[in-house]
Design an enzyme around this catalytic site. Structure first.
Site, PDB file in Angstrom:
ATOM      1  N   LYS A 290       1.720   5.489   7.849  1.00 18.99           N
ATOM      2  CA  LYS A 290       0.660   4.839   7.055  1.00 18.99           C
ATOM      3  C   LYS A 290       0.394   3.423   7.573  1.00 18.99           C
ATOM      4  CE  LYS A 290      -1.471   3.281   3.218  1.00 18.99           C
ATOM      5  NZ  LYS A 290      -0.820   2.077   2.843  1.00 18.99           N
ATOM      6  N   ASP A 291       1.489   2.701   7.910  1.00 20.06           N
ATOM      7  CA  ASP A 291       1.361   1.350   8.460  1.00 20.06           C
ATOM      8  C   ASP A 291       1.606   1.449   9.967  1.00 20.06           C
ATOM      9  OD1 ASP A 291       1.359  -0.552   5.878  1.00 20.06           O
ATOM     10  OD2 ASP A 291       2.667   1.154   5.529  1.00 20.06           O
TER      11      ASP A 291
ATOM     12  N   HIS B 104       7.014   6.713  -0.181  1.00 21.96           N
ATOM     13  CA  HIS B 104       8.342   6.129   0.050  1.00 21.96           C
ATOM     14  C   HIS B 104       9.421   7.211  -0.070  1.00 21.96           C
ATOM     15  CE1 HIS B 104       6.053   2.618  -1.744  1.00 21.96           C
ATOM     16  NE2 HIS B 104       6.484   2.085  -0.624  1.00 21.96           N
TER      17      HIS B 104
ATOM     18  N   MET C 239       8.798  -2.438  -0.162  1.00 22.65           N
ATOM     19  CA  MET C 239       8.513  -3.555  -1.072  1.00 22.65           C
ATOM     20  C   MET C 239       8.508  -3.071  -2.523  1.00 22.65           C
ATOM     21  SD  MET C 239       6.159  -6.275   0.742  1.00 22.65           S
ATOM     22  CE  MET C 239       4.568  -5.573   0.347  1.00 22.65           C
ATOM     23  N   GLY C 240       9.080  -1.898  -2.756  1.00 23.89           N
ATOM     24  CA  GLY C 240       9.199  -1.413  -4.130  1.00 23.89           C
ATOM     25  C   GLY C 240       7.916  -0.812  -4.659  1.00 23.89           C
TER      26      GLY C 240
ATOM     27  N   ILE D 273       1.716  10.379   3.468  1.00 25.80           N
ATOM     28  CA  ILE D 273       1.617  11.224   2.268  1.00 25.80           C
ATOM     29  C   ILE D 273       0.359  10.805   1.500  1.00 25.80           C
ATOM     30  CG2 ILE D 273       2.772  11.933   0.129  1.00 25.80           C
ATOM     31  CD1 ILE D 273       4.271  12.805   2.698  1.00 25.80           C
TER      32      ILE D 273
HETATM   33  P1  AMP Z   1       5.691  -0.717   1.496  1.00 23.60           P
HETATM   34  O1  AMP Z   1       6.531  -0.661   0.269  1.00 23.60           O
HETATM   35  O2  AMP Z   1       4.236  -0.540   1.238  1.00 23.60           O
HETATM   36  O3  AMP Z   1       6.004  -1.919   2.360  1.00 23.60           O
HETATM   37  O4  AMP Z   1       6.088   0.546   2.367  1.00 23.60           O
HETATM   38  C1  AMP Z   1       7.410   0.788   2.740  1.00 23.60           C
HETATM   39  C2  AMP Z   1       7.446   1.914   3.756  1.00 23.60           C
HETATM   40  O5  AMP Z   1       6.874   3.090   3.172  1.00 23.60           O
HETATM   41  C3  AMP Z   1       6.623   1.591   5.008  1.00 23.60           C
HETATM   42  O6  AMP Z   1       7.319   2.070   6.149  1.00 23.60           O
HETATM   43  C4  AMP Z   1       5.354   2.359   4.771  1.00 23.60           C
HETATM   44  O7  AMP Z   1       4.679   2.724   5.962  1.00 23.60           O
HETATM   45  C5  AMP Z   1       5.852   3.579   4.027  1.00 23.60           C
HETATM   46  N1  AMP Z   1       4.775   4.190   3.259  1.00 23.60           N
HETATM   47  C6  AMP Z   1       3.976   3.582   2.344  1.00 23.60           C
HETATM   48  N2  AMP Z   1       3.034   4.437   1.895  1.00 23.60           N
HETATM   49  C7  AMP Z   1       3.232   5.610   2.545  1.00 23.60           C
HETATM   50  C8  AMP Z   1       2.578   6.884   2.537  1.00 23.60           C
HETATM   51  N3  AMP Z   1       1.523   7.129   1.763  1.00 23.60           N
HETATM   52  N4  AMP Z   1       3.074   7.854   3.339  1.00 23.60           N
HETATM   53  C9  AMP Z   1       4.136   7.623   4.145  1.00 23.60           C
HETATM   54  N5  AMP Z   1       4.789   6.445   4.204  1.00 23.60           N
HETATM   55  C10 AMP Z   1       4.344   5.448   3.424  1.00 23.60           C
END
Ligand code: AMP
Length: 281
Positions: free
Chosen positions: A149-150, A37, A30-31, A176
């Protein structure tokens, strides 16, 4: 590296790559990217010939009272981080490109979307499944990369891929963290200085739970208690849930057996943060 806004441009590029026999990886985001990421992108670059990053704040996964309007956005910064990590293409559509005005098709899932985050966010995973299914159809990647993380989202996507027969390999990447242990998240930017200091309670509490398990504890209730006790010491924290579940089915368990997910969601002020760890069989 190119930034494109239309589905047609992505399809044209991917088609050309596939005609050359190249392997394509997809990293859905989601940027407002950070090193979390980037770790997914780096893994995708290692395992593929070309990597597409989708950068789209997906409106259908936000509830009516959630932070869709205020969710942080910065495509220029994102483009820099993607380039640094070695991505080849960013897909950054407007909502209208993804959702026609009369859009009405959704991918819904029972069972594992109902617990954990599904309790407070009842329409969230329907939005996630729908947008990820669309991205899979648009990009047609060989592999797609998701963060641990998710953890519930990862289990949901794996199940969707199995149930709907997507021919895509799902790759899980480790969490991370900041130096003090806080899991990196785009939503951490909502925290003021005091809240940021308080937020470290999530990883501290999980570490207590992990230590108890490592000492031989088998009871999920006892692990939950020790985590809850630590979280309750932080006055700025309000617990949404502390759960011990089967990592694949997201069903609550009483005894630690098989692959176990220990997951928490905690409000620090108005910001809802999640964190977790997995105990492998
Ligand atoms: P988001 O932009 O928050 O929807 O995350 C996009 C992807 O990045 C998802 O698969 C998340 O699980 C992953 N992600 C977000 N934060 C972290 C993190 N701290 N460590 C590893 N992966 C992450």
């Amino acid at each position: 590296m190119k930034v494109v806004k239309t589905i047609a441009e992505v399809r044209e590029q991917v088609k050309a790559w596939k005609a050359e026999g190249l392997r394509v990886g997809l990293v859905p985001t989601m940027g407002f990217l950070h090193e979390g990421h980037q770790s997914l992108i780096i893994k995708a670059v290692e395992e593929n010939d070309r990597v597409v990053v989708s950068d789209f704040v997906n409106p259908t996964q936000f509830g009516p009272k959630e932070d869709l309007a205020s969710y942080p956005r910065d495509i220029e910064h994102d483009a820099k981080l993607c380039e640094e990590a070695g991505a080849d293409l960013i897909f950054h559509p407007e909502p209208e490109e993804m959702y026609a005005q009369d859009y009405c098709t959704f991918v819904d899932m029972d069972g594992l979307t109902k617990g954990l985050c599904g309790k407070t966010r009842p329409t969230h995973f329907r939005g996630v499944c729908s947008v990820v299914a669309k991205l899979f159809n648009i990009v047609t990647p060989d592999s797609a990369y998701f963060g641990q993380k998710d953890a519930q989202q990862l289990a949901v996507i794996r199940r969707m891929v199995r149930d709907l027969n997507f021919d895509i390999r799902i790759v899980a990447c480790p969490i991370i963290r900041e130096e003090d242990g806080l899991a990196k998240s785009s939503r951490n930017t909502y925290l003021n200085t005091e809240e940021r200091a308080a937020a470290v309670v999530l990883s501290r509490a999980l570490n207590k739970g992990k230590a108890l398990i490592e000492s031989g504890e088998q009871s999920a209730a006892k692990v939950k208690d020790v985590i809850m006790e630590e979280l309750c010491k932080e006055p700025l924290a309000r617990v949404d849930y502390v759960e011990v579940v089967d990592a694949d089915s997201i069903e609550p368990i009483k005894e630690l057996k098989g692959n176990v997910l220990v997951a928490i969601a905690v409000y620090i002020g108005k910001t809802r943060l999640i964190d977790n760890f997995i105990v492998e069989e």
